[in-house]
Design a protein around this motif. Structure first.
Motif, PDB file in Angstrom:
ATOM      1  N   LEU A  21      30.773   6.615  13.308  1.00 12.97           N
ATOM      2  CA  LEU A  21      32.035   5.915  12.623  1.00 12.97           C
ATOM      3  C   LEU A  21      32.426   6.785  11.630  1.00 12.97           C
ATOM      4  O   LEU A  21      33.783   6.867  11.177  1.00 12.97           O
ATOM      5  CB  LEU A  21      31.446   4.606  11.785  1.00 12.97           C
ATOM      6  N   LEU A  22      31.673   8.058  11.079  1.00 10.62           N
ATOM      7  CA  LEU A  22      32.114   9.024  10.530  1.00 10.62           C
ATOM      8  C   LEU A  22      32.966  10.036  10.872  1.00 10.62           C
ATOM      9  O   LEU A  22      34.114  10.507  10.406  1.00 10.62           O
ATOM     10  CB  LEU A  22      31.013   9.405   9.323  1.00 10.62           C
ATOM     11  N   PHE A  23      32.511  10.521  12.024  1.00 11.51           N
ATOM     12  CA  PHE A  23      32.949  11.510  12.723  1.00 11.51           C
ATOM     13  C   PHE A  23      34.119  11.247  13.686  1.00 11.51           C
ATOM     14  O   PHE A  23      35.283  12.182  13.799  1.00 11.51           O
ATOM     15  CB  PHE A  23      31.989  12.439  13.476  1.00 11.51           C
ATOM     16  N   ILE A  24      34.279  10.136  14.242  1.00 14.72           N
ATOM     17  CA  ILE A  24      35.204   9.644  15.201  1.00 14.72           C
ATOM     18  C   ILE A  24      36.605   9.440  14.499  1.00 14.72           C
ATOM     19  O   ILE A  24      37.673  10.117  15.142  1.00 14.72           O
ATOM     20  CB  ILE A  24      34.860   8.236  15.892  1.00 14.72           C
ATOM     21  N   PRO A  25      36.797   8.770  13.183  1.00 17.23           N
ATOM     22  CA  PRO A  25      37.955   9.086  12.565  1.00 17.23           C
ATOM     23  C   PRO A  25      38.645  10.368  12.325  1.00 17.23           C
ATOM     24  O   PRO A  25      39.783  10.708  12.223  1.00 17.23           O
ATOM     25  CB  PRO A  25      37.721   8.055  11.433  1.00 17.23           C
ATOM     26  N   ILE A  58      36.330   6.871  23.076  1.00 16.52           N
ATOM     27  CA  ILE A  58      35.271   6.715  24.067  1.00 16.52           C
ATOM     28  C   ILE A  58      34.984   8.074  24.555  1.00 16.52           C
ATOM     29  O   ILE A  58      33.996   8.526  24.663  1.00 16.52           O
ATOM     30  CB  ILE A  58      35.613   5.505  25.292  1.00 16.52           C
ATOM     31  N   TYR A  59      36.019   8.911  24.950  1.00 15.69           N
ATOM     32  CA  TYR A  59      36.167  10.299  25.396  1.00 15.69           C
ATOM     33  C   TYR A  59      35.246  11.202  24.467  1.00 15.69           C
ATOM     34  O   TYR A  59      34.336  11.923  24.792  1.00 15.69           O
ATOM     35  CB  TYR A  59      37.289  10.788  25.770  1.00 15.69           C
ATOM     36  N   PHE A  60      35.561  11.108  23.084  1.00 16.67           N
ATOM     37  CA  PHE A  60      35.272  11.954  22.033  1.00 16.67           C
ATOM     38  C   PHE A  60      33.826  11.671  21.872  1.00 16.67           C
ATOM     39  O   PHE A  60      32.722  12.529  21.791  1.00 16.67           O
ATOM     40  CB  PHE A  60      35.963  11.619  21.031  1.00 16.67           C
ATOM     41  N   ALA A  61      33.497  10.253  21.996  1.00 16.96           N
ATOM     42  CA  ALA A  61      32.050   9.766  21.746  1.00 16.96           C
ATOM     43  C   ALA A  61      31.078  10.128  22.673  1.00 16.96           C
ATOM     44  O   ALA A  61      29.806  10.619  22.694  1.00 16.96           O
ATOM     45  CB  ALA A  61      31.891   8.382  21.404  1.00 16.96           C
ATOM     46  N   ASN A  62      31.512  10.038  24.060  1.00 18.82           N
ATOM     47  CA  ASN A  62      30.647  10.546  24.986  1.00 18.82           C
ATOM     48  C   ASN A  62      30.424  11.982  25.296  1.00 18.82           C
ATOM     49  O   ASN A  62      29.379  12.416  25.722  1.00 18.82           O
ATOM     50  CB  ASN A  62      31.473  10.164  26.364  1.00 18.82           C
ATOM     51  N   LEU A  64      30.199  14.217  22.426  1.00 21.98           N
ATOM     52  CA  LEU A  64      29.428  14.637  21.286  1.00 21.98           C
ATOM     53  C   LEU A  64      28.437  13.833  20.817  1.00 21.98           C
ATOM     54  O   LEU A  64      27.787  14.302  19.831  1.00 21.98           O
ATOM     55  CB  LEU A  64      30.501  15.052  20.038  1.00 21.98           C
ATOM     56  N   PHE A  65      28.260  12.701  21.492  1.00 22.37           N
ATOM     57  CA  PHE A  65      27.331  11.629  20.994  1.00 22.37           C
ATOM     58  C   PHE A  65      25.854  12.334  20.766  1.00 22.37           C
ATOM     59  O   PHE A  65      25.101  11.729  20.042  1.00 22.37           O
ATOM     60  CB  PHE A  65      27.058  10.469  21.564  1.00 22.37           C
ATOM     61  N   TYR A 316      22.300  24.512  21.749  1.00 17.13           N
ATOM     62  CA  TYR A 316      22.318  23.662  22.633  1.00 17.13           C
ATOM     63  C   TYR A 316      23.915  23.465  23.176  1.00 17.13           C
ATOM     64  O   TYR A 316      23.853  23.672  24.667  1.00 17.13           O
ATOM     65  CB  TYR A 316      22.050  22.377  22.327  1.00 17.13           C
ATOM     66  N   VAL A 317      24.785  23.317  22.584  1.00 14.07           N
ATOM     67  CA  VAL A 317      26.338  23.485  22.932  1.00 14.07           C
ATOM     68  C   VAL A 317      26.580  24.552  23.734  1.00 14.07           C
ATOM     69  O   VAL A 317      27.142  24.567  24.762  1.00 14.07           O
ATOM     70  CB  VAL A 317      27.093  23.132  21.848  1.00 14.07           C
TER      71      VAL A 317
END
Length: 358
Positions: A21-25, A58-62, A64-65, A316-317
């Motif tokens: 909730l912090l990083f998605i906005p 959804i794309y962003f969360a998938n 970088l989650f 890792y990235v």
């Protein structure tokens, strides 16, 4: 489940959700600031913009989650260590393996969520995200040519172009081959092929046709020829992101079909397939690393743990992206490219866990 398990599990899930909730906005704000000029310039309807950012979320969360999860575990475990809560747990006779159990339960919950996200939610979000981007956000200068397109259209027909420009719908060095059984019946060459959208036909320039009848070769030449073919325009302009938009069972069928056609993008498609399974596994690996790194109280406090965690996350990235590109653009096996970062970091997790137990 005991009080200790509930206490850690709630902190695990709550901190992870708060990190999202912090990083998605923040991601939406940065993306909107970058794209707002093109959106206003093209008068994109508000409903489509809102739908785009729903898909973007959804794309962003998938995407970088795993990193959000990794940092959230380091954050709240470091707080436990700084408050000497972990020392109290272990001093009461709880083994480190027992202390790790609620983390693994939390990782299991998040892994199931990640699997559902990758198999069902992310493909639809990827389709909406990419369609909006290609429709409204790409300029003509950003439209790249597809190169060396070789496709098996059906059991008898094969098509090849050295390059195809989606903007003007023109391909260079066109070849079309028609077989019956193992025998080549005719072969068409042209310097270029152009799709005429108004008439739904193809125009060949500097046309040559070699036809074989009863063992004899017949050659036809024309400066220009308008004709129809059994393939679609999409066969000459394969969409790079198409595999990302398919549900898993459709993706398997699509990959098998593309293999039969001789597609040059098989590596890219198989990377998408294997990542749907590797990401949930990475949840467990990153959780173990995060706990092992942050469960010890350090002189520098939480900042040292976060800095170390961010460094591991960036590595890792880096591994994930480099090996993914290698699989997409070379003969490097996609399954090795996708799973190699998990194997390396899995070994690191075992090493760090062993030292943490000591």
């Amino acid at each position: 489940m005991k009080i200790l398990d509930w206490y850690i599990l709630k902190r695990y899930i709550f901190t992870f959700l708060m990190m999202l909730l912090l990083f998605i906005p923040i991601g939406i704000t940065v993306n909107l600031a970058e794209k707002i000029g093109k959106i206003l310039e093209k008068n994109v309807p508000f409903v489509e913009v809102a739908e785009y950012y729903y898909h973007f979320t959804i794309y962003f969360a998938n995407l970088l989650f795993p990193l959000f999860l990794f940092l959230s575990v380091i954050f709240f475990t470091s707080k436990l260590a700084n408050n000497t809560e972990i020392v109290a747990f272990l001093s009461s006779g709880v083994s480190f393996s027992r202390f790790l159990r609620p983390y693994m339960i939390g990782a299991g919950i998040v892994a199931i969520f990640a699997l559902a996200l990758g198999l069902y939610l992310a493909p639809r979000a990827s389709q909406g995200f990419n369609e909006f981007k290609y429709t409204y956000l790409r300029t003509n200068n950003n439209i790249q040519q597809t190169k060396d397109v070789f496709r098996q259209i059906n059991d008898n027909d094969y098509v090849y172009v050295s390059s195809f420009n989606p903007k003007n719908k023109i391909g260079q060095n066109f070849t079309f081959e028609h077989f019956e059984g193992n025998e080549l019946k005719y072969k068409i060459f042209a310097n270029n092929i152009r799709y005429l959208e108004d008439d739904s036909i193809y125009r060949l320039t500097t046309y040559h046709k070699r036809k074989f009848v009863d063992g004899k070769e017949i050659i036809e030449n024309q400066r220009r020829l308008d004709t129809l073919f059994s393939f679609d325009l999409e066969d000459l302009t394969p969409v790079e992101y198409h595999a990302e938009t398919l549900l898993y069972h459709d993706l398997i069928k699509f990959i098998n079909k593309e293999k039969a056609r001789g597609s040059s993008n098989i590596g890219r498609y198989e990377v998408v397939k294997y990542k749907k399974w590797s990401l949930p596994v990475s949840v467990f690996i990153l959780t173990i690393i995060a706990v092992a790194v942050s469960s010890i109280k350090r002189r520098g406090g939480m900042g040292v743990n976060l800095a170390f965690g961010i460094a591991i996350a960036m590595i890792y990235v880096f591994f994930d992206k480099v090996f993914g590109v290698m699989a997409e653009q070379s003969d490097f096996p996609p399954i090795v490219a996708v799973w190699f970062p998990n194997i390396i970091f899995g070994i690191l997790a075992i090493y760090l866990l062993y030292n943490a137990k000591r």
